[in-house]
Enzyme design. Structure first.
Site, PDB file in Angstrom:
ATOM      1  N   GLU A 126      60.321  34.762  40.940  1.00 52.54           N
ATOM      2  CA  GLU A 126      60.888  34.967  39.613  1.00 52.54           C
ATOM      3  C   GLU A 126      60.494  33.815  38.690  1.00 52.54           C
ATOM      4  O   GLU A 126      60.071  32.752  39.163  1.00 52.54           O
ATOM      5  CB  GLU A 126      62.415  35.060  39.705  1.00 52.54           C
ATOM      6  CG  GLU A 126      62.888  36.251  40.498  1.00 52.54           C
ATOM      7  CD  GLU A 126      64.401  36.422  40.501  1.00 52.54           C
ATOM      8  OE1 GLU A 126      64.876  37.359  41.156  1.00 52.54           O
ATOM      9  OE2 GLU A 126      65.097  35.617  39.824  1.00 52.54           O
ATOM     10  N   SER A 129      62.515  30.929  39.878  1.00 54.80           N
ATOM     11  CA  SER A 129      62.611  30.637  41.313  1.00 54.80           C
ATOM     12  C   SER A 129      61.273  30.915  41.977  1.00 54.80           C
ATOM     13  O   SER A 129      60.900  32.057  42.199  1.00 54.80           O
ATOM     14  CB  SER A 129      63.714  31.471  41.976  1.00 54.80           C
ATOM     15  OG  SER A 129      63.420  32.841  41.918  1.00 54.80           O
ATOM     16  N   PHE A 155      54.394  36.821  38.516  1.00 57.31           N
ATOM     17  CA  PHE A 155      53.185  36.636  39.323  1.00 57.31           C
ATOM     18  C   PHE A 155      53.064  37.706  40.409  1.00 57.31           C
ATOM     19  O   PHE A 155      52.744  37.407  41.563  1.00 57.31           O
ATOM     20  CB  PHE A 155      53.143  35.241  39.968  1.00 57.31           C
ATOM     21  CG  PHE A 155      53.228  34.101  38.998  1.00 57.31           C
ATOM     22  CD1 PHE A 155      52.459  34.090  37.849  1.00 57.31           C
ATOM     23  CD2 PHE A 155      54.080  33.036  39.227  1.00 57.31           C
ATOM     24  CE1 PHE A 155      52.523  33.041  36.949  1.00 57.31           C
ATOM     25  CE2 PHE A 155      54.157  31.972  38.342  1.00 57.31           C
ATOM     26  CZ  PHE A 155      53.379  31.975  37.196  1.00 57.31           C
ATOM     27  N   SER A 157      51.288  40.560  42.271  1.00 58.13           N
ATOM     28  CA  SER A 157      49.933  41.090  42.483  1.00 58.13           C
ATOM     29  C   SER A 157      49.942  42.616  42.471  1.00 58.13           C
ATOM     30  O   SER A 157      50.776  43.244  43.116  1.00 58.13           O
ATOM     31  CB  SER A 157      49.383  40.592  43.817  1.00 58.13           C
ATOM     32  OG  SER A 157      49.136  39.212  43.786  1.00 58.13           O
ATOM     33  N   GLY A 242      52.259  36.885  56.134  1.00 58.93           N
ATOM     34  CA  GLY A 242      51.511  36.677  54.901  1.00 58.93           C
ATOM     35  C   GLY A 242      50.791  35.345  54.887  1.00 58.93           C
ATOM     36  O   GLY A 242      49.688  35.222  54.334  1.00 58.93           O
ATOM     37  N   GLN A 337      28.699  21.982  45.795  1.00 60.97           N
ATOM     38  CA  GLN A 337      28.013  20.706  45.597  1.00 60.97           C
ATOM     39  C   GLN A 337      26.615  20.739  46.212  1.00 60.97           C
ATOM     40  O   GLN A 337      25.646  20.243  45.611  1.00 60.97           O
ATOM     41  CB  GLN A 337      28.835  19.574  46.216  1.00 60.97           C
ATOM     42  CG  GLN A 337      28.293  18.177  45.949  1.00 60.97           C
ATOM     43  CD  GLN A 337      28.477  17.727  44.505  1.00 60.97           C
ATOM     44  OE1 GLN A 337      29.282  18.309  43.784  1.00 60.97           O
ATOM     45  NE2 GLN A 337      27.731  16.727  44.077  1.00 60.97           N
ATOM     46  N   GLY A 340      24.071  22.249  44.046  1.00 60.99           N
ATOM     47  CA  GLY A 340      23.765  21.569  42.790  1.00 60.99           C
ATOM     48  C   GLY A 340      24.125  22.428  41.591  1.00 60.99           C
ATOM     49  O   GLY A 340      25.128  23.137  41.578  1.00 60.99           O
ATOM     50  N   GLU A 364      52.234  32.257  48.764  1.00 50.48           N
ATOM     51  CA  GLU A 364      52.851  32.439  50.088  1.00 50.48           C
ATOM     52  C   GLU A 364      53.569  31.151  50.527  1.00 50.48           C
ATOM     53  O   GLU A 364      53.659  30.841  51.709  1.00 50.48           O
ATOM     54  CB  GLU A 364      51.817  32.863  51.145  1.00 50.48           C
ATOM     55  CG  GLU A 364      50.999  34.088  50.792  1.00 50.48           C
ATOM     56  CD  GLU A 364      51.795  35.384  50.844  1.00 50.48           C
ATOM     57  OE1 GLU A 364      53.034  35.314  50.817  1.00 50.48           O
ATOM     58  OE2 GLU A 364      51.190  36.454  50.904  1.00 50.48           O
TER      59      GLU A 364
END
Length: 388
Positions: A126, A129, A155, A157, A242, A337, A340, A364
């Site tokens: 939430e 929370s 949030f 999904s 999960g 990296q 490059g 999670e």
């Protein structure tokens, strides 16, 4: 102690990699660039059995142990991390309904979810929370044979594109903590549900993420999972699996990054030699492979512990999640990296691997919360000795 995969596990692994190579990898960059949720591909995943990995066979799933499911999910993640991560969430929702719902509710949703015809979202977090999930405020008020759900989730999904929500809501007093939380199966198009804007995210762009609001949404009492007050226990049980799943997605990303790095070092020449001939780069590749192997071993151990019903499975899942997600991001970053400037442009998949794996250290349960879970168990008498 046998660390080798069985013939059946090898077959599952090869089948999942073939699906990843044919159905996920060729489209992953486009899905990321256009923020496309590949519903048709998820349907194909259902046809292949990947949308009901550990849903019991009597309810139409494959009924696989978490270890075998992890082997499959790792290979799928080599094709598209974001889409595979959504598949893990869908599997978690389907498993919760199959395991804890009434027969009527189970029959309404699970067969279609296993087939990939109906998609699910998991609604716990939430706006106020996140890590402290037990403080959630979304309420479910009982009125006869129904509950009325009010509040919001953040949030989430798949939200706005899925068909069914498993929602954690407070049925006890405001200060009742974890013991006052229940879980409900809610059709995603029920009256009173509204969805916020699709979040513009750093990664995981092939799955939408939205806020979900509930304004006195009527939910039949028969859609409650288990008894009142059992929701938080169900949620935490689901999160053990999960955490293995998201750790596994990090393994798949790191595996893909390692493969790309090996190929690149063998093809690219500087100062008249292939990059693979430079010892410093060989050492880098060796460290990446070592860390990946260590993480894979830890994840599979945690999955085994969960399958066995080990009393310390939650701590092992937390260890696996913490280590594998940190490792996955670092291996992908090191691979970038090694490439490059090529690693930084979108023509190559490395920058997407880095973006997609970064969130694994947050969701999670953040890796800081994983450390808290582990530390609390370690302070229990005899726990450290039991690790030997």
């Amino acid at each position: 102690m046998n660390f080798s995969l069985t013939d059946d596990q090898r077959a599952l692994q090869e089948g999942a990699r073939a699906f990843a190579d044919a159905e996920l990898a060729p489209h992953a960059a486009e899905w990321d660039a256009t923020a496309h949720f590949p519903i048709e591909t998820l349907k194909k995943a259902g046809e292949a059995g990947f949308m009901g990995l550990y849903v019991p066979e009597e309810h139409g799933g494959l009924g696989l142990p978490r270890l075998d499911s992890s082997i499959i999910l790792e290979q799928l993640a080599t094709g598209c991390i974001s889409t595979t991560a959504y598949i893990t969430i869908h599997n978690m929702v389907g498993w919760m309904i199959a395991s804890f719902a009434s027969d009527e509710c189970r029959e309404q949703w699970v067969p279609a979810m296993v087939a990939g015809d109906k998609l699910g979202s998991y609604c716990l977090t939430e706006p106020g929370s996140g890590s402290d999930a037990a403080s959630l405020r979304t309420r479910a008020e009982r009125d006869g044979d129904d509950y009325y759900l009010s509040g919001s989730k953040m949030f989430i999904s798949g939200a706005g594109a899925t068909d069914v929500l498993v929602v954690m809501a407070r049925t006890g007093e405001p200060d009742s903590g974890a013991a006052g939380i229940s879980a409900f199966v809610v059709p995603a198009d029920a009256d009173g549900i509204s969805y916020g804007k699709k979040e513009d995210k750093m990664g995981w762009n092939s799955q939408p993420t939205r806020l979900v609001s509930f304004d006195r949404v009527r939910v039949p009492a028969g859609n409650r999972l288990g008894e009142e007050g059992e929701g938080f226990r169900f949620a935490m049980k689901a999160l053990d699996g999960g955490r293995i799943n998201i750790a596994t997605c990090s393994l798949g990303a790191a595996q893909k990054a390692l493969e790309l790095s090996r190929d690149y070092l063998g093809e690219r020449k500087q100062f008249g030699r292939e990059l693979a001939q430079f010892q410093a780069l060989q050492f880098k590749l060796a460290d990446m492979a070592t860390e990946l192997t260590a993480a894979r071993t830890l994840v599979r151990l945690a999955a085994f512990k969960l399958d066995e019903g080990d009393g310390e499975a939650s701590a092992h899942c937390a260890m696996a999640k913490r280590f594998a997600t940190d490792m996955g991001f670092e291996v992908c970053n090191q691979a970038l990296q090694l490439h490059g400037g090529y690693g930084y442009i979108r023509e190559y998949p490395l920058e997407r691997l880095v973006r997609d794996t970064r969130v694994h250290q947050i969701l999670e349960g953040t890796n800081e919360i994983m450390r808290l879970i582990i530390a609390r168990r370690l302070l229990t008498p005899g726990m450290i000795e039991s690790l030997a």
